[in-house]
Design a protein around this motif. Structure first.
Motif, PDB file in Angstrom:
ATOM      1  N   VAL A   1     -11.340   4.602  -0.086  1.00  0.00           N
ATOM      2  CA  VAL A   1     -11.952   3.412  -0.667  1.00  0.00           C
ATOM      3  C   VAL A   1     -11.890   2.317   0.386  1.00  0.00           C
ATOM      4  O   VAL A   1     -10.811   1.977   0.879  1.00  0.00           O
ATOM      5  CB  VAL A   1     -11.230   2.966  -1.956  1.00  0.00           C
ATOM      6  N   VAL A   2     -13.040   1.790   0.724  1.00  0.00           N
ATOM      7  CA  VAL A   2     -13.130   0.732   1.722  1.00  0.00           C
ATOM      8  C   VAL A   2     -13.121  -0.607   0.980  1.00  0.00           C
ATOM      9  O   VAL A   2     -13.880  -0.793   0.030  1.00  0.00           O
ATOM     10  CB  VAL A   2     -14.399   0.879   2.583  1.00  0.00           C
ATOM     11  N   THR A   3     -12.254  -1.510   1.442  1.00  0.00           N
ATOM     12  CA  THR A   3     -12.120  -2.806   0.775  1.00  0.00           C
ATOM     13  C   THR A   3     -12.526  -3.945   1.703  1.00  0.00           C
ATOM     14  O   THR A   3     -12.430  -3.834   2.922  1.00  0.00           O
ATOM     15  CB  THR A   3     -10.668  -3.044   0.312  1.00  0.00           C
ATOM     16  N   ARG A   4     -12.973  -5.017   1.098  1.00  0.00           N
ATOM     17  CA  ARG A   4     -13.251  -6.269   1.810  1.00  0.00           C
ATOM     18  C   ARG A   4     -12.598  -7.368   0.984  1.00  0.00           C
ATOM     19  O   ARG A   4     -12.876  -7.480  -0.218  1.00  0.00           O
ATOM     20  CB  ARG A   4     -14.752  -6.508   1.933  1.00  0.00           C
ATOM     21  N   ARG A   5     -11.709  -8.110   1.624  1.00  0.00           N
ATOM     22  CA  ARG A   5     -10.959  -9.170   0.931  1.00  0.00           C
ATOM     23  C   ARG A   5     -10.247  -8.618  -0.306  1.00  0.00           C
ATOM     24  O   ARG A   5     -10.290  -9.199  -1.389  1.00  0.00           O
ATOM     25  CB  ARG A   5     -11.878 -10.338   0.566  1.00  0.00           C
ATOM     26  N   HIS A   6      -9.653  -7.458  -0.133  1.00  0.00           N
ATOM     27  CA  HIS A   6      -8.847  -6.780  -1.165  1.00  0.00           C
ATOM     28  C   HIS A   6      -9.668  -6.313  -2.367  1.00  0.00           C
ATOM     29  O   HIS A   6      -9.107  -6.015  -3.423  1.00  0.00           O
ATOM     30  CB  HIS A   6      -7.694  -7.681  -1.630  1.00  0.00           C
ATOM     31  N   ARG A   7     -10.977  -6.243  -2.219  1.00  0.00           N
ATOM     32  CA  ARG A   7     -11.834  -5.741  -3.304  1.00  0.00           C
ATOM     33  C   ARG A   7     -12.550  -4.487  -2.832  1.00  0.00           C
ATOM     34  O   ARG A   7     -13.126  -4.478  -1.735  1.00  0.00           O
ATOM     35  CB  ARG A   7     -12.871  -6.798  -3.702  1.00  0.00           C
ATOM     36  N   PRO A   8     -12.569  -3.424  -3.644  1.00  0.00           N
ATOM     37  CA  PRO A   8     -13.288  -2.203  -3.255  1.00  0.00           C
ATOM     38  C   PRO A   8     -14.784  -2.475  -3.122  1.00  0.00           C
ATOM     39  O   PRO A   8     -15.383  -3.112  -3.987  1.00  0.00           O
ATOM     40  CB  PRO A   8     -13.028  -1.246  -4.419  1.00  0.00           C
ATOM     41  N   VAL A   9     -15.367  -2.030  -1.997  1.00  0.00           N
ATOM     42  CA  VAL A   9     -16.796  -2.235  -1.774  1.00  0.00           C
ATOM     43  C   VAL A   9     -17.538  -0.929  -1.492  1.00  0.00           C
ATOM     44  O   VAL A   9     -18.760  -0.886  -1.582  1.00  0.00           O
ATOM     45  CB  VAL A   9     -17.065  -3.235  -0.634  1.00  0.00           C
ATOM     46  N   ALA A  10     -16.806   0.122  -1.150  1.00  0.00           N
ATOM     47  CA  ALA A  10     -17.461   1.396  -0.848  1.00  0.00           C
ATOM     48  C   ALA A  10     -16.442   2.529  -0.984  1.00  0.00           C
ATOM     49  O   ALA A  10     -15.235   2.294  -0.955  1.00  0.00           O
ATOM     50  CB  ALA A  10     -18.034   1.381   0.561  1.00  0.00           C
ATOM     51  N   ALA A  11     -16.970   3.730  -1.135  1.00  0.00           N
ATOM     52  CA  ALA A  11     -16.121   4.921  -1.188  1.00  0.00           C
ATOM     53  C   ALA A  11     -16.705   5.979  -0.272  1.00  0.00           C
ATOM     54  O   ALA A  11     -17.925   6.088  -0.141  1.00  0.00           O
ATOM     55  CB  ALA A  11     -16.027   5.449  -2.611  1.00  0.00           C
ATOM     56  N   VAL A  12     -15.810   6.727   0.350  1.00  0.00           N
ATOM     57  CA  VAL A  12     -16.227   7.849   1.192  1.00  0.00           C
ATOM     58  C   VAL A  12     -15.564   9.085   0.592  1.00  0.00           C
ATOM     59  O   VAL A  12     -14.337   9.176   0.550  1.00  0.00           O
ATOM     60  CB  VAL A  12     -15.796   7.665   2.660  1.00  0.00           C
ATOM     61  N   VAL A  13     -16.387   9.990   0.088  1.00  0.00           N
ATOM     62  CA  VAL A  13     -15.884  11.218  -0.532  1.00  0.00           C
ATOM     63  C   VAL A  13     -16.683  12.391  -0.007  1.00  0.00           C
ATOM     64  O   VAL A  13     -17.834  12.254   0.418  1.00  0.00           O
ATOM     65  CB  VAL A  13     -15.978  11.171  -2.083  1.00  0.00           C
ATOM     66  N   GLY A  14     -16.083  13.559  -0.053  1.00  0.00           N
ATOM     67  CA  GLY A  14     -16.784  14.773   0.345  1.00  0.00           C
ATOM     68  C   GLY A  14     -17.844  15.143  -0.689  1.00  0.00           C
ATOM     69  O   GLY A  14     -17.814  14.687  -1.835  1.00  0.00           O
ATOM     70  N   MET A  15     -18.775  15.986  -0.277  1.00  0.00           N
ATOM     71  CA  MET A  15     -19.860  16.385  -1.178  1.00  0.00           C
ATOM     72  C   MET A  15     -19.352  17.168  -2.382  1.00  0.00           C
ATOM     73  O   MET A  15     -19.885  17.024  -3.482  1.00  0.00           O
ATOM     74  CB  MET A  15     -20.915  17.190  -0.411  1.00  0.00           C
ATOM     75  N   ASP A  16     -18.308  17.985  -2.198  1.00  0.00           N
ATOM     76  CA  ASP A  16     -17.747  18.714  -3.341  1.00  0.00           C
ATOM     77  C   ASP A  16     -17.198  17.744  -4.381  1.00  0.00           C
ATOM     78  O   ASP A  16     -17.385  17.922  -5.582  1.00  0.00           O
ATOM     79  CB  ASP A  16     -16.636  19.662  -2.886  1.00  0.00           C
ATOM     80  N   ARG A  17     -16.516  16.700  -3.916  1.00  0.00           N
ATOM     81  CA  ARG A  17     -15.958  15.699  -4.822  1.00  0.00           C
ATOM     82  C   ARG A  17     -17.081  14.929  -5.503  1.00  0.00           C
ATOM     83  O   ARG A  17     -17.017  14.650  -6.699  1.00  0.00           O
ATOM     84  CB  ARG A  17     -15.047  14.748  -4.043  1.00  0.00           C
ATOM     85  N   LEU A  18     -18.112  14.572  -4.754  1.00  0.00           N
ATOM     86  CA  LEU A  18     -19.251  13.863  -5.337  1.00  0.00           C
ATOM     87  C   LEU A  18     -19.917  14.713  -6.417  1.00  0.00           C
ATOM     88  O   LEU A  18     -20.253  14.213  -7.492  1.00  0.00           O
ATOM     89  CB  LEU A  18     -20.266  13.480  -4.261  1.00  0.00           C
ATOM     90  N   ALA A  19     -20.079  16.004  -6.145  1.00  0.00           N
ATOM     91  CA  ALA A  19     -20.678  16.899  -7.144  1.00  0.00           C
ATOM     92  C   ALA A  19     -19.814  16.943  -8.402  1.00  0.00           C
ATOM     93  O   ALA A  19     -20.341  16.935  -9.521  1.00  0.00           O
ATOM     94  CB  ALA A  19     -20.859  18.296  -6.561  1.00  0.00           C
ATOM     95  N   ALA A  20     -18.487  16.977  -8.239  1.00  0.00           N
ATOM     96  CA  ALA A  20     -17.588  16.996  -9.397  1.00  0.00           C
ATOM     97  C   ALA A  20     -17.700  15.701 -10.197  1.00  0.00           C
ATOM     98  O   ALA A  20     -17.704  15.721 -11.432  1.00  0.00           O
ATOM     99  CB  ALA A  20     -16.149  17.219  -8.936  1.00  0.00           C
ATOM    100  N   ILE A  21     -17.797  14.577  -9.503  1.00  0.00           N
ATOM    101  CA  ILE A  21     -17.942  13.281 -10.183  1.00  0.00           C
ATOM    102  C   ILE A  21     -19.264  13.237 -10.944  1.00  0.00           C
ATOM    103  O   ILE A  21     -19.323  12.800 -12.096  1.00  0.00           O
ATOM    104  CB  ILE A  21     -17.838  12.126  -9.171  1.00  0.00           C
ATOM    105  N   GLU A  22     -20.350  13.697 -10.314  1.00  0.00           N
ATOM    106  CA  GLU A  22     -21.652  13.692 -10.978  1.00  0.00           C
ATOM    107  C   GLU A  22     -21.659  14.624 -12.183  1.00  0.00           C
ATOM    108  O   GLU A  22     -22.240  14.299 -13.223  1.00  0.00           O
ATOM    109  CB  GLU A  22     -22.750  14.066  -9.991  1.00  0.00           C
TER     110      GLU A  22
END
Length: 102
Positions: free
Chosen positions: A34-55
């Motif tokens: 999880v990428v943060t800016r000023r202590h707030r989450p702004v983006a996520a980097v996940v593998g494609m398998d994880r993205l498929a599971a989330i979807e």
């Protein structure tokens, strides 16, 4: 709140220092970042398998919500296909006689 398991947080600056190749390699290995800016989450980097599971989980939750909504509002009344066709001025035979769209 995040739906990522044991996500590692890093700032935009830290992510830039690691570089895209390193972030991608970590995601491929199963790390959720999880990428943060000023202590707030702004983006996520996940593998494609994880993205498929989330979807898939999101689709399952959508289906579950639909089933629950239908079960709460179901009156038990059913309409036959023949009644629906008749409401639109058709019968099973009139539908069968229509040309196929090609």
């Amino acid at each position: 709140m995040t739906i990522l398991r044991d996500a590692h947080e890093l700032t935009v600056t830290e992510a830039a220092q690691r570089g895209v190749a390193k972030l991608v390699a970590e995601a491929e290995q199963g790390s959720d970042l999880v990428v943060t800016r000023r202590h707030r989450p702004v983006a996520a980097v996940v593998g494609m398998d994880r993205l498929a599971a989330i979807e898939e989980a999101a689709a399952d939750l959508h289906d579950l919500a639909l089933v629950l909504a239908r079960s709460v509002t179901d009156s038990g009344e059913r309409t036959s296909l023949d009644d629906v066709l008749a409401a639109f001025g058709h019968t099973r035979d009139s539908i069968a006689g229509l040309p196929d769209d090609e």
